[in-house]
Write a protein that holds these residues in place. Sequence first.
Motif, mmCIF file in Angstrom:
data_model
loop_
_atom_site.group_PDB
_atom_site.id
_atom_site.type_symbol
_atom_site.label_atom_id
_atom_site.label_comp_id
_atom_site.label_asym_id
_atom_site.label_seq_id
_atom_site.Cartn_x
_atom_site.Cartn_y
_atom_site.Cartn_z
ATOM 1 N N CYS A 16 89.660 38.193 0.221
ATOM 2 C CA CYS A 16 89.235 39.514 0.667
ATOM 3 C C CYS A 16 87.900 39.397 1.393
ATOM 4 C CB CYS A 16 89.121 40.480 -0.508
ATOM 5 S SG CYS A 16 87.799 40.104 -1.661
ATOM 6 N N GLY A 17 87.506 40.484 1.990
ATOM 7 C CA GLY A 17 86.200 40.571 2.617
ATOM 8 C C GLY A 17 85.382 41.635 1.925
ATOM 9 N N VAL A 18 84.076 41.616 2.159
ATOM 10 C CA VAL A 18 83.201 42.637 1.601
ATOM 11 C C VAL A 18 82.358 43.238 2.716
ATOM 12 C CG1 VAL A 18 83.073 41.749 -0.753
ATOM 13 C CG2 VAL A 18 81.436 40.937 0.943
ATOM 14 N N ARG A 19 82.206 44.549 2.647
ATOM 15 C CA ARG A 19 81.312 45.226 3.580
ATOM 16 C C ARG A 19 79.998 45.444 2.852
ATOM 17 N NH1 ARG A 19 81.891 49.780 8.073
ATOM 18 N NH2 ARG A 19 79.674 50.012 8.445
ATOM 19 N N VAL A 20 78.917 45.022 3.487
ATOM 20 C CA VAL A 20 77.596 45.064 2.872
ATOM 21 C C VAL A 20 76.676 45.954 3.691
ATOM 22 C CG1 VAL A 20 75.582 43.659 2.245
ATOM 23 C CG2 VAL A 20 77.887 42.754 1.905
ATOM 24 N N ASN A 21 75.896 46.764 3.011
ATOM 25 C CA ASN A 21 74.844 47.547 3.643
ATOM 26 C C ASN A 21 73.589 46.675 3.601
ATOM 27 O OD1 ASN A 21 72.657 49.295 4.170
ATOM 28 N ND2 ASN A 21 73.755 51.042 3.323
ATOM 29 N N PRO A 22 73.111 46.209 4.771
ATOM 30 C CA PRO A 22 71.987 45.274 4.783
ATOM 31 C C PRO A 22 70.635 45.890 4.471
ATOM 32 C CG PRO A 22 72.611 45.802 7.014
ATOM 33 C CD PRO A 22 73.629 46.473 6.112
ATOM 34 N N GLY A 23 70.594 47.216 4.286
ATOM 35 C CA GLY A 23 69.337 47.858 3.934
ATOM 36 C C GLY A 23 68.552 48.392 5.114
ATOM 37 N N VAL A 24 69.031 48.156 6.322
ATOM 38 C CA VAL A 24 68.389 48.680 7.524
ATOM 39 C C VAL A 24 69.451 49.312 8.402
ATOM 40 C CG1 VAL A 24 66.486 47.033 7.543
ATOM 41 C CG2 VAL A 24 68.578 46.505 8.777
ATOM 42 N N GLY A 25 69.026 50.261 9.206
ATOM 43 C CA GLY A 25 69.948 50.916 10.119
ATOM 44 C C GLY A 25 69.352 50.993 11.510
ATOM 45 N N SER A 26 70.217 51.273 12.466
ATOM 46 C CA SER A 26 69.784 51.380 13.847
ATOM 47 C C SER A 26 70.663 52.393 14.555
ATOM 48 C CB SER A 26 69.904 50.022 14.538
ATOM 49 O OG SER A 26 69.616 50.144 15.911
ATOM 50 N N GLY A 27 70.165 52.931 15.617
ATOM 51 C CA GLY A 27 70.931 53.869 16.419
ATOM 52 C C GLY A 27 70.017 54.883 17.053
ATOM 53 N N ALA A 28 70.563 55.587 18.014
ATOM 54 C CA ALA A 28 69.773 56.581 18.734
ATOM 55 C C ALA A 28 69.332 57.711 17.816
ATOM 56 C CB ALA A 28 70.589 57.126 19.907
ATOM 57 N N PHE A 29 70.131 57.992 16.772
ATOM 58 C CA PHE A 29 69.760 59.009 15.796
ATOM 59 C C PHE A 29 70.431 58.666 14.470
ATOM 60 C CE2 PHE A 29 73.012 60.459 18.697
ATOM 61 C CZ PHE A 29 74.059 60.837 17.878
ATOM 62 N N ALA A 30 69.926 59.244 13.380
ATOM 63 C CA ALA A 30 70.319 58.863 12.024
ATOM 64 C C ALA A 30 71.818 58.969 11.757
ATOM 65 C CB ALA A 30 69.550 59.690 10.998
ATOM 66 N N LYS A 31 72.498 59.938 12.363
ATOM 67 C CA LYS A 31 73.912 60.146 12.059
ATOM 68 C C LYS A 31 74.806 59.008 12.525
ATOM 69 C CE LYS A 31 73.707 65.049 11.626
ATOM 70 N NZ LYS A 31 74.498 65.990 10.995
ATOM 71 N N ILE A 32 74.328 58.151 13.426
ATOM 72 C CA ILE A 32 75.155 57.025 13.863
ATOM 73 C C ILE A 32 74.680 55.706 13.259
ATOM 74 C CG2 ILE A 32 75.924 58.138 15.973
ATOM 75 C CD1 ILE A 32 73.955 56.327 17.504
ATOM 76 N N SER A 33 73.718 55.770 12.367
ATOM 77 C CA SER A 33 73.254 54.572 11.679
ATOM 78 C C SER A 33 74.214 54.261 10.535
ATOM 79 C CB SER A 33 71.843 54.786 11.141
ATOM 80 O OG SER A 33 71.410 53.633 10.476
ATOM 81 N N THR A 34 74.712 53.045 10.502
ATOM 82 C CA THR A 34 75.673 52.662 9.457
ATOM 83 C C THR A 34 75.068 51.673 8.471
ATOM 84 O OG1 THR A 34 76.576 50.998 10.941
ATOM 85 C CG2 THR A 34 77.701 53.123 10.877
ATOM 86 N N GLY A 35 73.762 51.634 8.417
ATOM 87 C CA GLY A 35 73.058 50.786 7.467
ATOM 88 C C GLY A 35 71.803 51.498 7.005
ATOM 89 N N GLY A 36 71.244 51.028 5.918
ATOM 90 C CA GLY A 36 70.023 51.629 5.387
ATOM 91 C C GLY A 36 70.315 52.595 4.254
ATOM 92 N N ARG A 37 69.272 53.138 3.685
ATOM 93 C CA ARG A 37 69.393 54.005 2.506
ATOM 94 C C ARG A 37 70.163 55.291 2.761
ATOM 95 N NH1 ARG A 37 67.159 51.975 -1.774
ATOM 96 N NH2 ARG A 37 65.434 50.525 -1.583
ATOM 97 N N SER A 38 70.178 55.764 3.999
ATOM 98 C CA SER A 38 70.879 57.020 4.281
ATOM 99 C C SER A 38 72.371 56.814 4.534
ATOM 100 C CB SER A 38 70.243 57.706 5.497
ATOM 101 O OG SER A 38 70.415 56.908 6.649
ATOM 102 N N SER A 39 72.838 55.580 4.510
ATOM 103 C CA SER A 39 74.244 55.288 4.800
ATOM 104 C C SER A 39 75.012 54.944 3.522
ATOM 105 C CB SER A 39 74.332 54.104 5.765
ATOM 106 O OG SER A 39 75.670 53.718 5.927
ATOM 107 N N SER A 40 76.222 55.445 3.437
ATOM 108 C CA SER A 40 77.070 55.123 2.285
ATOM 109 C C SER A 40 78.022 53.965 2.584
ATOM 110 C CB SER A 40 77.881 56.361 1.873
ATOM 111 O OG SER A 40 78.739 56.752 2.938
ATOM 112 N N PHE A 41 77.909 53.358 3.767
ATOM 113 C CA PHE A 41 78.787 52.250 4.135
ATOM 114 C C PHE A 41 78.371 50.968 3.418
ATOM 115 C CE2 PHE A 41 79.221 54.929 7.956
ATOM 116 C CZ PHE A 41 80.596 54.991 8.039
ATOM 117 N N GLY A 42 79.276 50.390 2.682
ATOM 118 C CA GLY A 42 79.070 49.057 2.145
ATOM 119 C C GLY A 42 78.352 48.974 0.819
ATOM 120 N N ILE A 43 78.429 47.785 0.257
ATOM 121 C CA ILE A 43 77.750 47.450 -1.001
ATOM 122 C C ILE A 43 76.294 47.144 -0.666
ATOM 123 C CG2 ILE A 43 77.658 45.777 -2.900
ATOM 124 C CD1 ILE A 43 80.728 45.352 -2.386
ATOM 125 N N TRP A 44 75.385 47.709 -1.416
ATOM 126 C CA TRP A 44 73.966 47.506 -1.165
ATOM 127 C C TRP A 44 73.646 46.011 -1.244
ATOM 128 C CZ3 TRP A 44 70.600 50.220 1.245
ATOM 129 C CH2 TRP A 44 69.231 49.969 1.098
#
Length: 192
Positions: A16-44
């Motif tokens: 299997c694979g694992v999706r990990v939240n690396p703890g940082v996010g990026s993007g033009a605005f917060a709603k498109i950030s898929t990493g960091g504390r505001s994102s629910s994507f992945g295992i911390w």
Amino acid sequence: MHQLEFFGKNFPGKSCGVRVNPGVGSGAFAKISTGGRSSSFGIWHEKMEEVKKIAEMYHLNITKLHFHIGSENSPEGWVTSAEFGFPILEKFPTITHFDMGGGHKMAIMPFEKQADLQAIGNALALKFQDFYEKTGRKIHLEMEPGKYLTINSYSMITEIQDIVDTHDLSLSLQALTPTLSQGEREKIAEEE
């Protein structure tokens, strides 16, 4: 984490694979950030030891690391993202694939800067080569181009149901024009 445990209980010994939240996010605005504390994507990212314990408990073969930080445009941003992944790859010697996600920027407005895929690829190639020289492991890189491949290949046909006046901004047809093809945007601009 419970999904990995569920998978292990039902499919012990499988890959299997694992999706990990690396703890940082990026993007033009917060709603498109898929990493960091505001994102629910992945295992911390700080929970990788728990992932390892579950994998060992159910004899899971983790073969893919998947994460991305959001819509990243620069070679430097992609390198930074990769550098968050390499320590995880080192902890899991069974991982052969690293899916860094995507969100490659396609310029849809004249003032926007488009992602330089060649520059991004060249910058990442150096980092993956460094990882190979350090560990002897060749990792298969996967990237998800997202809208980069499709943004200028379709038209959005819609009907305005209402115009909302917020006293600061009136939402109208012009709010929809970025989804049109380049040719359609130019035609609308000529008509205005």
